[in-house]
Design an enzyme around this catalytic site. Structure first.
Site, PDB file in Angstrom:
ATOM      1  CD  GLU A 160       8.690  44.878 -25.567  1.00  0.00           C
ATOM      2  OE1 GLU A 160       7.852  45.695 -25.186  1.00  0.00           O
ATOM      3  OE2 GLU A 160       8.663  43.673 -25.244  1.00  0.00           O
ATOM      4  CG  HIS A 228       7.900  50.193 -23.963  1.00  0.00           C
ATOM      5  ND1 HIS A 228       6.545  49.956 -24.080  1.00  0.00           N
ATOM      6  CD2 HIS A 228       8.509  49.018 -24.246  1.00  0.00           C
ATOM      7  CE1 HIS A 228       6.341  48.699 -24.419  1.00  0.00           C
ATOM      8  NE2 HIS A 228       7.517  48.109 -24.523  1.00  0.00           N
ATOM      9  CB  CYS A 345       1.143  53.555 -25.956  1.00  0.00           C
ATOM     10  SG  CYS A 345       2.454  53.343 -24.740  1.00  0.00           S
TER      11      CYS A 345
END
Length: 417
Positions: A160, A228, A345
């Site tokens: 990711e 995350h 992000c």
């Protein structure tokens, strides 16, 4: 000269709250709500303006083609005929979270002296699994110079991107250490970053094994909604900013960093001061940790941090103590926050010489003015997750992206998926 450039994902015109991301509590909590794509994109533009005002270098990544008709075709269905859940996966605007676009190792860390980028495969979530093709096309255009090597995604194992990667170094242009954070389990939620993927990226990037660390994320962090690592930890320069419960074996990681980074500074937030729940709700650690030209370590935090009492109290105490983080700037990215992504992000950090980057992907205030006008004129004001197959909405989404690409001279990306 090597600088850190933040490449922010422009929020796409299909931005909606479909609640597709298992383990992302904000995404699940806002599922079915009415989103505001125009406001979301304009909030992103304002965040970029704020970064420019701080003296930071700023870049962009553009929205991907939506609906993702190529992905649907591989499943044997058209967008018009797709079941609502498939249509939602094909209309996701989640590529706006550029921290998931790739993992980046700057030239000072690699044995061949090139900046390496490996595109994330995002295969653990259907709505993100089809992003990599368009991401690869953008990155190979933006970083086409010989100074870069852009790798296709790692196969088979979940990756990711930079959201699970940290770098510590005396300065952006000096050799540093790279930390890959992976998950093992997290109660009802999947661990999205696999150790095998992290090791593959480190090998592809030709990193020194002695200056590369693989840290397991704590099960409790994943179970609490830290899907995350960048929801519970972030690093920049000599500073590692982390929640007490971020890592499975924090002592080993901290000792390793201290042995390799002269002047290493740990800023650890105790669970007694800020619970995992408050850290995740406010996205304290999903702030951008940046170093200004005068050397000041600064936190670019979402306004939710100022509105969460425990978080605001911790920030105020830390600033008063003359700790490693000397300045905090608050930004409003509520539309992104509601879908599960804060300031960090929205950006992919690349340490490189800006002259090596395709200038179409770099911005200044004047270019942001132009992008703002396109967004104000063409982005939908609202999006209802239950009506994303409406032909008029789809037509608006397609036309809006096309107009943006034309404004930037990036029409060649129109058929990049």
């Amino acid at each position: 000269m090597i600088r850190e450039i933040n490449f922010d994902g422009i929020v796409g015109p299909s931005h909606n709250y479909a609640g597709l991301s298992l383990g992302n509590l904000a995404s699940s909590r806002h599922a079915g709500h009415v989103s505001r794509p125009r406001a979301a994109a304009l909030q992103g533009i304002e965040k970029m303006r704020a970064n420019l005002a701080l003296g930071l270098a700023q870049g962009i990544l553009v929205p991907q083609p939506r609906p993702a008709t190529g992905w649907l075709a591989s499943l044997g269905v058209t967008f018009d005929d797709a079941e609502p859940v498939l249509a939602a996966n094909a209309m996701s605007a989640s590529s706006m979270w550029a921290a998931n676009a790739a993992t980046v190792s700057p030239a000072p860390d690699t044995s061949d002296g090139r900046c390496h980028l490996t595109v994330a495969n995002l295969q653990t979530m259907p709505h993100r699994s089809h992003e990599w093709r368009a991401t690869l096309a953008q990155l190979r255009l933006a970083f086409a110079a010989p100074a870069f090597t852009v790798h296709a995604p790692v196969p088979s194992f979940g990756d990711e991107g930079a959201a699970n990667h940290m770098r510590l170094a005396p300065s952006h242009g000096q050799p540093g250490v790279e930390i890959f954070v992976y998950g093992v389990s997290g109660g009802p939620f999947p661990a999205r970053q696999h150790l095998e993927a992290s090791k593959a990226v480190a090998r592809l990037h030709r990193l020194d094994p002695d200056r590369t660390y693989f840290a397991a994320q704590s099960d409790s962090a994943i179970a609490a909604g830290a899907f995350h690592n960048d929801v519970v930890a972030v690093a920049s320069g000599r500073v590692l900013f982390a929640h007490e419960q971020a890592f499975a074996d924090k002592a080993a990681l901290f000792d390793w960093c201290e042995a390799r980074i002269d002047g290493f500074e740990l800023v650890e937030v105790a669970a007694a001061d800020v619970s995992l729940g408050d850290a995740i709700t406010s996205y304290l650690f999903n702030s951008q940790l940046v170093i200004l030209e005068d050397g000041t370590t600064t936190l670019v935090a979402p306004t939710e941090c100022a509105e969460t009492p425990s978080v605001k109290a911790w920030i105020d105490r830390h600033l008063a103590s003359n700790g490693a983080i000397r300045r905090v700037e608050y930004v409003d990215v509520r539309q992104s926050m509601a879908n599960g992504g804060g300031p960090a992000c929205l950006r992919l950090r690349v340490q490189c010489d800006p002259v090596e980057v395709d200038p179409r992907f770099l911005v200044d205030d004047a270019k942001l003015d132009r992008l703002e006008k396109v967004i104000e004129a063409h982005w939908p004001s609202e999006a209802h997750s239950g009506a994303i197959q409406d032909p008029a909405f789809v037509q608006t989404v397609v036309a809006a992206r096309r107009t943006l690409l034309a404004e930037l001279g990036l029409e060649t990306l129109e058929e990049s998926e």
